[in-house]
Design a protein around this motif. Structure first.
Motif, mmCIF file in Angstrom:
data_model
loop_
_atom_site.group_PDB
_atom_site.id
_atom_site.type_symbol
_atom_site.label_atom_id
_atom_site.label_comp_id
_atom_site.label_asym_id
_atom_site.label_seq_id
_atom_site.Cartn_x
_atom_site.Cartn_y
_atom_site.Cartn_z
ATOM 1 N N THR A 41 -1.961 -0.223 -4.795
ATOM 2 C CA THR A 41 -2.669 -1.041 -4.039
ATOM 3 C C THR A 41 -2.593 -2.456 -4.360
ATOM 4 O OG1 THR A 41 -3.912 0.097 -2.275
ATOM 5 C CG2 THR A 41 -4.105 -1.932 -1.718
ATOM 6 N N SER B 252 -1.675 8.589 -9.211
ATOM 7 C CA SER B 252 -2.681 7.097 -8.088
ATOM 8 C C SER B 252 -2.084 6.785 -7.021
ATOM 9 C CB SER B 252 -2.916 6.184 -9.289
ATOM 10 O OG SER B 252 -2.421 5.555 -10.259
ATOM 11 N N ASN B 253 -3.134 6.122 -6.670
ATOM 12 C CA ASN B 253 -2.454 5.442 -5.726
ATOM 13 C C ASN B 253 -1.896 3.876 -5.857
ATOM 14 O OD1 ASN B 253 -2.149 7.316 -3.360
ATOM 15 N ND2 ASN B 253 -4.491 6.495 -3.327
ATOM 16 N N LEU C 23 5.346 8.953 -4.387
ATOM 17 C CA LEU C 23 4.602 8.332 -3.025
ATOM 18 C C LEU C 23 5.155 7.467 -2.027
ATOM 19 C CD1 LEU C 23 3.075 5.551 -6.364
ATOM 20 C CD2 LEU C 23 1.551 6.879 -4.962
ATOM 21 N N GLN D 21 2.897 3.113 2.735
ATOM 22 C CA GLN D 21 2.387 3.065 3.998
ATOM 23 C C GLN D 21 2.113 1.002 4.760
ATOM 24 O OE1 GLN D 21 0.715 6.105 5.143
ATOM 25 N NE2 GLN D 21 1.423 6.849 3.519
ATOM 26 N N ASN E 160 0.366 -0.796 0.021
ATOM 27 C CA ASN E 160 0.163 0.171 0.198
ATOM 28 C C ASN E 160 0.992 1.160 -0.101
ATOM 29 O OD1 ASN E 160 -2.154 2.019 0.210
ATOM 30 N ND2 ASN E 160 -2.023 2.157 2.522
ATOM 31 N N TYR E 161 0.933 2.028 -1.128
ATOM 32 C CA TYR E 161 1.979 2.944 -1.296
ATOM 33 C C TYR E 161 1.019 4.063 -1.466
ATOM 34 C CZ TYR E 161 6.481 0.721 -1.575
ATOM 35 O OH TYR E 161 7.012 -0.156 -1.391
ATOM 36 N N THR E 162 0.691 5.671 -0.690
ATOM 37 C CA THR E 162 -0.243 6.666 -1.426
ATOM 38 C C THR E 162 0.845 7.776 -1.075
ATOM 39 O OG1 THR E 162 0.151 6.466 1.194
ATOM 40 C CG2 THR E 162 -2.762 5.311 0.111
ATOM 41 N N THR E 163 -0.048 8.912 -1.900
ATOM 42 C CA THR E 163 0.198 10.170 -2.756
ATOM 43 C C THR E 163 -0.420 11.249 -1.820
ATOM 44 O OG1 THR E 163 1.332 11.817 -3.876
ATOM 45 C CG2 THR E 163 -0.075 9.990 -4.477
#
Length: 150
Positions: free
Chosen positions: A88, A85-86, A109, A112, A76-79
Motif C-alpha cells: 500500500t 506482505s501487502n 500479489l 486491488q 494497493n496490492y494484496t495477497t
C-alpha cells in the motif's frame, strides 16, 4: 465601477489560486500509515523516492525515469498468503513513471487499486480537500456579492 472590478478580481483569484501552487499529494508507505496519510508537495526528491520504492517491489527498474512534471499515485496490492506482505503506497511520481502498468516481484500479489492522477490531493484519503474549500469559498463570495448588490 471600481467595486465591481475588484469583486471580479477576487472571484477570479479564488478559481486560479490553486493553479499557482505545486502539486500536493497524500503520502504513506504501509497499510497502517495510509489510515492517516501525510501530505507532500511533489518534487524530484520524493518522486525519486517513489521510483526506488517501486523498483524494490516491482520487476521494472525505474531509477532512470525522470521528468519535470509530477502525478499523485495510490497503489494497493494484496495477497491471501499470510507469508507475503501487502503493498500500500501513496505519494508523488514523475508523470512518465508507468505506475499502474508494473508487475510485482511477488506473483501472489494482485492489484486491488492503482491511481495515477494530476489533481491536487487526488490520491484518495477520505478527507475534505482544499479544492472543495475553494468551491465553497467561491459560492460564499458570489452570494455576498449578489446580496450586497455590488
Amino acid at each position: 465601477m471600481f467595486v465591481k472590478f475588484f469583486g471580479g478580481l477576487v472571484l477570479l483569484g479564488f478559481f486560479y489560486i490553486q493553479l499557482a501552487n505545486s502539486l500536493e499529494c497524500y503520502s504513506c508507505d504501509s497499510m497502517q500509515g495510509c489510515k492517516s496519510p501525510g501530505k507532500i508537495t511533489c518534487n524530484s526528491n520524493n518522486s525519486n523516492q517513489t521510483n526506488r520504492y517501486l523498483t524494490q517491489h516491482f520487476n521494472q527498474n525505474l531509477t532512470n525515469v525522470t521528468s519535470s512534471n509530477f502525478k499523485c499515485v495510490f497503489l494497493n496490492y494484496t495477497t491471501r498468503q499470510s507469508s507475503y506482505s501487502n503493498i500500500t503506497y501513496k505519494g508523488c511520481a514523475f508523470d512518465r513513471t508507468p505506475v499502474c502498468e508494473l508487475y510485482p516481484r511477488n506473483p501472489a500479489l494482485q492489484k486491488q487499486k492503482c491511481i495515477q492522477c494530476s489533481a491536487k490531493l487526488c490520491n484518495p484519503a477520505g478527507t475534505f480537500s482544499s479544492s472543495s474549500l475553494t468551491v465553497i469559498a467561491s459560492i460564499i463570495v458570489v452570494t455576498l456579492y449578489k446580496a450586497l448588490n455590488l
